[in-house]
Design a protein around this motif. Structure first.
Motif, mmCIF file in Angstrom:
data_model
loop_
_atom_site.group_PDB
_atom_site.id
_atom_site.type_symbol
_atom_site.label_atom_id
_atom_site.label_comp_id
_atom_site.label_asym_id
_atom_site.label_seq_id
_atom_site.Cartn_x
_atom_site.Cartn_y
_atom_site.Cartn_z
ATOM 1 N N THR A 23 58.478 77.788 75.289
ATOM 2 C CA THR A 23 59.152 78.824 74.517
ATOM 3 C C THR A 23 60.373 79.305 75.283
ATOM 4 N N PRO A 24 61.579 79.316 74.722
ATOM 5 C CA PRO A 24 61.900 78.861 73.372
ATOM 6 C C PRO A 24 61.586 77.369 73.216
ATOM 7 N N ALA A 25 61.395 76.959 71.960
ATOM 8 C CA ALA A 25 61.093 75.558 71.699
ATOM 9 C C ALA A 25 62.153 74.674 72.327
ATOM 10 N N LYS A 26 61.746 73.518 72.856
ATOM 11 C CA LYS A 26 62.719 72.647 73.530
ATOM 12 C C LYS A 26 63.170 71.499 72.654
ATOM 13 N N ASP A 27 62.426 71.215 71.591
ATOM 14 C CA ASP A 27 62.787 70.095 70.715
ATOM 15 C C ASP A 27 62.097 70.301 69.361
ATOM 16 N N SER A 28 62.293 69.357 68.477
ATOM 17 C CA SER A 28 61.759 69.524 67.126
ATOM 18 C C SER A 28 60.230 69.578 67.112
ATOM 19 N N GLN A 63 55.265 72.954 66.393
ATOM 20 C CA GLN A 63 54.011 73.569 66.855
ATOM 21 C C GLN A 63 54.085 75.087 66.739
ATOM 22 N N GLY A 64 55.222 75.645 67.157
ATOM 23 C CA GLY A 64 55.408 77.088 67.042
ATOM 24 C C GLY A 64 55.355 77.541 65.596
ATOM 25 N N LYS A 65 55.981 76.749 64.751
ATOM 26 C CA LYS A 65 56.055 77.095 63.331
ATOM 27 C C LYS A 65 54.660 77.126 62.692
ATOM 28 N N ILE A 66 53.852 76.138 63.044
ATOM 29 C CA ILE A 66 52.497 76.087 62.473
ATOM 30 C C ILE A 66 51.711 77.337 62.874
ATOM 31 N N LEU A 67 51.806 77.705 64.156
ATOM 32 C CA LEU A 67 51.059 78.869 64.641
ATOM 33 C C LEU A 67 51.592 80.161 64.011
ATOM 34 N N ARG A 68 52.906 80.259 63.959
ATOM 35 C CA ARG A 68 53.576 81.457 63.434
ATOM 36 C C ARG A 68 53.210 81.690 61.965
ATOM 37 N N GLU A 69 53.303 80.622 61.194
ATOM 38 C CA GLU A 69 53.022 80.769 59.753
ATOM 39 C C GLU A 69 51.553 81.072 59.499
ATOM 40 N N TRP A 70 50.704 80.487 60.308
ATOM 41 C CA TRP A 70 49.260 80.730 60.203
ATOM 42 C C TRP A 70 48.950 82.201 60.531
ATOM 43 N N ALA A 71 49.590 82.701 61.612
ATOM 44 C CA ALA A 71 49.366 84.092 62.010
ATOM 45 C C ALA A 71 49.810 85.049 60.904
ATOM 46 N N ARG A 72 50.929 84.723 60.281
ATOM 47 C CA ARG A 72 51.422 85.566 59.181
ATOM 48 C C ARG A 72 50.485 85.509 57.990
ATOM 49 N N ASN A 85 61.493 73.528 81.541
ATOM 50 C CA ASN A 85 61.882 74.516 82.567
ATOM 51 C C ASN A 85 61.647 74.112 84.016
ATOM 52 N N GLY A 86 61.792 72.830 84.326
ATOM 53 C CA GLY A 86 61.618 72.452 85.734
ATOM 54 C C GLY A 86 60.706 71.268 85.924
ATOM 55 N N VAL A 87 60.800 70.297 85.007
ATOM 56 C CA VAL A 87 60.001 69.076 85.107
ATOM 57 C C VAL A 87 60.494 68.272 86.313
ATOM 58 N N LEU A 88 59.569 67.698 87.062
ATOM 59 C CA LEU A 88 59.933 66.920 88.252
ATOM 60 C C LEU A 88 60.318 65.493 87.877
ATOM 61 N N ALA A 89 61.207 64.925 88.670
ATOM 62 C CA ALA A 89 61.541 63.498 88.524
ATOM 63 C C ALA A 89 60.579 62.690 89.391
#
Ligand code: SF4
Lengths: 429, 174
Positions: A66-71, A76-85, A376-380
């Motif tokens: 969060t914030p979402a990094k890709d589609s 995933q956020g959208k599914i949870l958000r809409e369900w909560a509403r 936010n800080g994935v290792l290579a």
């Protein structure tokens, strides 16, 4: 025969015993995040059972990415958000108000002594710090929890750890739990509840107890539990003050979940910390633990301070105290993620954020992010991270990366040195 | 009930964790099928090729504490979409074991000596398993011979498998 804390909680919540060894428990809280819940929601919808057992007992947060990094993460956020509403889940925390689940939910007062809690997340054991039975579960258990408010567990067997001595300066809750995991092994507590007792626990803040219980699962435990005491009540008081006449009355009520003197434990371990030194992991298992002094000089590429283990205000304070007046090693990338907005805000007001920034750290919003190598800080490949997180599995923070787990103090010192270092080098207390 | 008969994949290591079974970077998927190509992708073991070695297998035989770490049910799902419905080990991490039974799959614990024997006798060969779920017996078959091994699972886990999983069981009981 005397009962352990877990046995008392189980007895007070049992709704069925489908077989003699199985307890189906009534749940006081079901916690949800956006990684493991959407599949449960989709399955409920597909089954034509898009319902929740009690919208006030379900708490949900978007925290891992969060914030979402890709589609995909946006979906995933959208599914949870809409369900909560859709189900009027009031305690749903979205961007701007969200933080790492196991830091955010306790801060909101959602956990009480004697509670039964599940979440589709292995570190749900964190909430045992409040004297609750809190267990990580998979998506199917979560799904049934959401729909029916129940979850099945085997009859609890408990491992009691008496933590004795006084913590030396520069040694923290994280060092205690790392040393315990090193001693028990990664499956030393499988199928058991760890009850933490002793003077060291009594002297710990709730934040420290959460750090301790957070990693119980790294020894395989179902839950780590600290008996509720005055510290627990004082922490919870703003949330329970309407339920009790006084903190003393609350404590008295919660005592019903204290273990009996003659409680039967599977095993009792005394763990003395009087001579404990700062600990860190090496390799790819959380029970591969050594004194930091044995790892001194190991080069790191990144230092990460955050997560449900050590992203709380006390952790940031300790790290900042060491960083103050220093800049981090030029070869090191420093990342700090305050675990919740409140912690972030507090750190801002106390000047802690400024200290981190002056030292050369990147400050991110509250999120799990790098802890599980999603953002936010994935290792290579081939990179090494000194982290205050809880898991050092191969690839945990990015494919081919390796993680050394340690306390915030050690991580801060390591950031300055560029190699694993003891915090006393920089005036760590 | 699911199909529990088929070829065996031997994984000779303890503490294989759920990050190794299915790495976190695939947790953004919201369909089980999407996990299929990534099963055991991060498991670094000598002479193990995830893609080739997993193909066509039904059963995994491994050591202790299989499935430790994250609670992700993506781990059993990744097995399931690859046709693997049985894991036989010395021991399991609790959440993984429960997830398997919750999905109507089998997580069977066998004594250390038996696992040692199975590795010694069969690892590296083409072996298949025939499951007699009702009588709690499984038979290891090679072209040359067969060996039948008894196993124990809890009565509750058995009922979950018979029901097809925990959602189905809970639905008819609570
Ligand atoms: S901070 Fe890390 S361990 Fe904690 S919930 Fe988030 S991903 Fe899991």
């Amino acid at each position: 025969m005397g009962q352990t804390i877990a046995q008392k909680i189980f007895e007070s919540h049992v709704v069925d015993r489908p077989t003699p060894d199985t307890y189906v428990l009534r749940l006081d809280a079901v916690f949800c995040h956006e990684i493991t819940t959407p599949m449960a929601i989709n399955d409920l919808v597909a089954r034509g059972k898009d319902r929740v057992f009690d919208s006030t007992r379900i708490k949900a947060v978007i925290d891992h990415v969060t914030p979402a990094k890709d589609s995909k993460t946006a979906t995933q956020g959208k599914i949870l958000r809409e369900w909560a509403r859709r189900h009027a889940i009031v305690d749903f925390f979205d961007i701007g108000r969200n933080g790492v689940c196991h830091a955010l939910f306790p801060e909101k007062g959602f956990v009480r002594p004697g509670y039964t809690v599940i979440m589709g997340d292995s570190h749900t054991c964190t909430h045992g710090a409040f004297g609750a039975f809190a267990a990580g579960v998979g998506t199917t258990d979560l799904e049934v929890g959401i729909l029916k408010g129940v979850c099945a567990f085997r009859a609890p067997s408990s491992l009691r750890i008496d933590i004795t001595g006084t913590l030396p300066a520069g040694v923290f809750a994280k060092d205690v739990i790392l040393s315990i995991i090193g001693r028990l092994g990664v499956n030393g507590a499988t199928d058991k509840v760890i009850e933490f007792h002793g003077p060291v626990i009594g002297a710990m803040t709730m934040e420290e107890r959460m750090t301790l219980c957070n990693m119980a699962v790294e020894a395989g435990a179902t839950c780590g539990i600290c008996p509720p005491d005055r510290t627990t009540v004082d922490y919870l008081w703003p949330f329970i003050k309407d339920d009790f006449d006084s903190p003393e009355a609350a404590l008295e009520a919660y005592r019903r979940f204290a273990p009996d003197e003659d409680a039967v434990y599977d095993r009792i371990v005394t763990h003395d910390v009087a001579a404990l030194a700062p600990q860190a992991t090496f390799g790819y298992k959380p029970d591969n633990v050594k004194d930091v002094s044995e790892l001194v000089g190991t080069p790191v590429d990144q230092v990460y301070i955050g997560s449900c283990t050590n992203g709380r205000i006390e952790d940031l304070r300790i790290a900042a105290q060491i960083l103050k007046g220093h800049t981090i090693h030029p070869r090191v990338r420093g990342i700090v993620s305050p675990a919740t907005p409140r912690i972030y805000d507090q750190a801002l007001r106390e000047g802690i954020i400024a200290t981190f920034m002056e030292a050369g750290f990147c400050v991110t919003n509250p999120t799990c992010g790098a802890c599980l190598g999603m953002s936010n800080g994935v290792l290579a490949e081939g990179e090494v991270c000194a982290a205050t997180t809880n898991r050092n599995f191969n690839g945990r923070m990015g494919k081919g990366g390796m993680v050394h787990l340690m306390s915030p103090a050690t991580a801060a010192a390591t950031a300055i040195a560029g190699t694993i270092a003891n915090s006393d080098l920089y005036g760590g207390r | 009930m699911k199909d529990f008969d088929g070829s065996v994949l031997f994984l000779d290591r303890s503490d294989i964790n759920t990050d190794e079974i299915i790495p976190a970077r695939y947790l953004t998927e919201i369909s089980k099928e999407a996990l299929k190509p990534h099963l055991l992708e991060d498991l670094n073991m000598e002479e193990f090729d995830p893609q080739a070695d997993v193909a066509g297998k039904r059963v995994i035989v491994t050591r202790s504490n299989f499935g430790c770490g994250s609670s992700r049910e993506h781990a059993p799902w990744a097995l399931e979409v690859n046709g693997i419905t049985v894991v036989i080990a010395q021991s399991f991490a609790r959440i993984f074991r429960q997830n398997m039974f919750n999905c109507g799959m089998l997580a069977i614990e066998l004594p250390d000596e038996m696992i040692d024997r199975l590795f010694g006798r069969y690892a590296g060969q083409a072996v298949s398993v025939r499951m007699d779920f009702t009588n709690s017996r499984l038979t290891f078959c090679t072209p040359e011979d067969e060996e039948t091994v008894p196993f124990v699972i809890s009565d509750f886990d058995r009922r979950l498998v018979e029901a097809g999983g925990w959602v189905e069981f809970a639905d008819s009981h609570y």
